[in-house]
Design a protein around this motif. Structure first.
Motif, PDB file in Angstrom:
ATOM      1  N   UNK A  43       0.837  -1.208   0.000  1.00 49.43           N
ATOM      2  CA  UNK A  43       0.000   0.000   0.000  1.00 49.43           C
ATOM      3  C   UNK A  43       0.870   1.257   0.000  1.00 49.43           C
ATOM      4  N   UNK A  44       1.910   1.263   0.831  1.00 54.18           N
ATOM      5  CA  UNK A  44       2.802   2.420   0.865  1.00 54.18           C
ATOM      6  C   UNK A  44       3.474   2.616  -0.493  1.00 54.18           C
ATOM      7  N   UNK A  45       3.926   1.533  -1.081  1.00 52.68           N
ATOM      8  CA  UNK A  45       4.572   1.616  -2.388  1.00 52.68           C
ATOM      9  C   UNK A  45       3.656   2.138  -3.475  1.00 52.68           C
ATOM     10  N   UNK A  46       2.404   1.701  -3.439  1.00 53.10           N
ATOM     11  CA  UNK A  46       1.444   2.155  -4.453  1.00 53.10           C
ATOM     12  C   UNK A  46       1.165   3.646  -4.312  1.00 53.10           C
ATOM     13  N   UNK A  58       7.739  19.613  -3.842  1.00 55.68           N
ATOM     14  CA  UNK A  58       8.015  19.131  -2.486  1.00 55.68           C
ATOM     15  C   UNK A  58       6.754  18.846  -1.693  1.00 55.68           C
ATOM     16  N   UNK A  59       5.747  19.704  -1.865  1.00 59.25           N
ATOM     17  CA  UNK A  59       4.481  19.499  -1.151  1.00 59.25           C
ATOM     18  C   UNK A  59       3.762  18.241  -1.602  1.00 59.25           C
ATOM     19  N   UNK A  60       3.818  17.990  -2.898  1.00 55.77           N
ATOM     20  CA  UNK A  60       3.165  16.782  -3.416  1.00 55.77           C
ATOM     21  C   UNK A  60       3.875  15.531  -2.922  1.00 55.77           C
ATOM     22  N   UNK A  61       5.198  15.561  -2.890  1.00 52.66           N
ATOM     23  CA  UNK A  61       5.964  14.413  -2.399  1.00 52.66           C
ATOM     24  C   UNK A  61       5.635  14.154  -0.933  1.00 52.66           C
ATOM     25  N   UNK A  62       5.642  15.229  -0.127  1.00 52.55           N
ATOM     26  CA  UNK A  62       5.317  15.071   1.300  1.00 52.55           C
ATOM     27  C   UNK A  62       3.908  14.527   1.489  1.00 52.55           C
ATOM     28  N   UNK A  63       2.971  14.997   0.698  1.00 47.26           N
ATOM     29  CA  UNK A  63       1.582  14.536   0.794  1.00 47.26           C
ATOM     30  C   UNK A  63       1.472  13.063   0.434  1.00 47.26           C
ATOM     31  N   UNK A  64       2.136  12.650  -0.640  1.00 45.02           N
ATOM     32  CA  UNK A  64       2.086  11.239  -1.042  1.00 45.02           C
ATOM     33  C   UNK A  64       2.729  10.333   0.010  1.00 45.02           C
ATOM     34  N   UNK A  65       3.870  10.750   0.522  1.00 48.58           N
ATOM     35  CA  UNK A  65       4.557   9.933   1.531  1.00 48.58           C
ATOM     36  C   UNK A  65       3.729   9.858   2.819  1.00 48.58           C
ATOM     37  N   UNK A  66       3.188  10.981   3.263  1.00 46.12           N
ATOM     38  CA  UNK A  66       2.365  10.983   4.480  1.00 46.12           C
ATOM     39  C   UNK A  66       1.092  10.160   4.287  1.00 46.12           C
ATOM     40  N   UNK A  67       0.468  10.300   3.127  1.00 41.63           N
ATOM     41  CA  UNK A  67      -0.747   9.519   2.853  1.00 41.63           C
ATOM     42  C   UNK A  67      -0.437   8.032   2.786  1.00 41.63           C
ATOM     43  N   UNK A  69       2.064   6.477   4.263  1.00 38.94           N
ATOM     44  CA  UNK A  69       2.384   5.997   5.609  1.00 38.94           C
ATOM     45  C   UNK A  69       1.123   5.827   6.452  1.00 38.94           C
ATOM     46  N   UNK A  70       0.207   6.760   6.335  1.00 35.60           N
ATOM     47  CA  UNK A  70      -1.052   6.668   7.085  1.00 35.60           C
ATOM     48  C   UNK A  70      -1.858   5.455   6.634  1.00 35.60           C
ATOM     49  N   UNK A  71      -1.993   5.296   5.327  1.00 40.79           N
ATOM     50  CA  UNK A  71      -2.729   4.144   4.805  1.00 40.79           C
ATOM     51  C   UNK A  71      -2.064   2.838   5.218  1.00 40.79           C
ATOM     52  N   UNK A  72      -0.731   2.786   5.146  1.00 41.73           N
ATOM     53  CA  UNK A  72      -0.006   1.574   5.530  1.00 41.73           C
ATOM     54  C   UNK A  72      -0.248   1.226   6.998  1.00 41.73           C
ATOM     55  N   UNK A  73      -0.217   2.229   7.866  1.00 46.40           N
ATOM     56  CA  UNK A  73      -0.436   1.978   9.295  1.00 46.40           C
ATOM     57  C   UNK A  73      -1.846   1.469   9.567  1.00 46.40           C
ATOM     58  N   UNK A  74      -2.823   2.087   8.917  1.00 44.60           N
ATOM     59  CA  UNK A  74      -4.218   1.666   9.111  1.00 44.60           C
ATOM     60  C   UNK A  74      -4.417   0.244   8.602  1.00 44.60           C
ATOM     61  N   UNK A  75      -3.895  -0.049   7.411  1.00 43.21           N
ATOM     62  CA  UNK A  75      -4.045  -1.390   6.855  1.00 43.21           C
ATOM     63  C   UNK A  75      -3.319  -2.438   7.691  1.00 43.21           C
TER      64      UNK A  75
END
Length: 106
Positions: A43-46, A58-67, A69-75
């Motif tokens: 999920x994190x990789x996708x 930079x903002x888009x990269x941070x948003x993708x990485x944070x999203x 990580x959040x999705x990975x933790x929830x899953x």
């Protein structure tokens, strides 16, 4: 021989688990953790993967990485909970005491 079965039955009534039951629970916990880690990594990789290959701000990269990580933790948490709850409700380690037997009285 009869004494060992009585001890095993008595331990089960008191809430103690047999070695086979403890081994089954340990195996199921390991399976839950490894499968959850795999699901979380995929999920994190996708979600965060495009940040590695695309020219993004930079903002888009941070948003993708944070999203990601959040999705990975929830899953991860959901997968572990689902596997362990399913194991509990399917009877866990409840198996006949002797291979090939269909009921404990056999």
């Amino acid at each position: 021989m009869g004494d060992k079965r009585h001890v095993r039955d008595t331990e089960r009534v008191r809430g103690r688990r047999t070695q086979a039951e403890r081994d089954a629970v340990t195996g199921e916990i390991g399976y839950a953790l490894f499968s959850a880690a795999f699901v979380a990594a995929v999920a994190f990789g996708v979600v965060a993967g495009p940040a590695l290959f695309l020219e993004l701000s930079g903002g888009a990269v941070r948003t993708l990485v944070a999203s990601g990580a959040t999705l990975a933790a929830v899953l991860f948490v959901l997968r572990v909970a689902t596997v362990l709850v399913r194991f509990r409700y399917e009877g866990g380690a409840a198996q006949p005491s002797q291979p090939g037997r269909t009921s404990p009285d056999s």
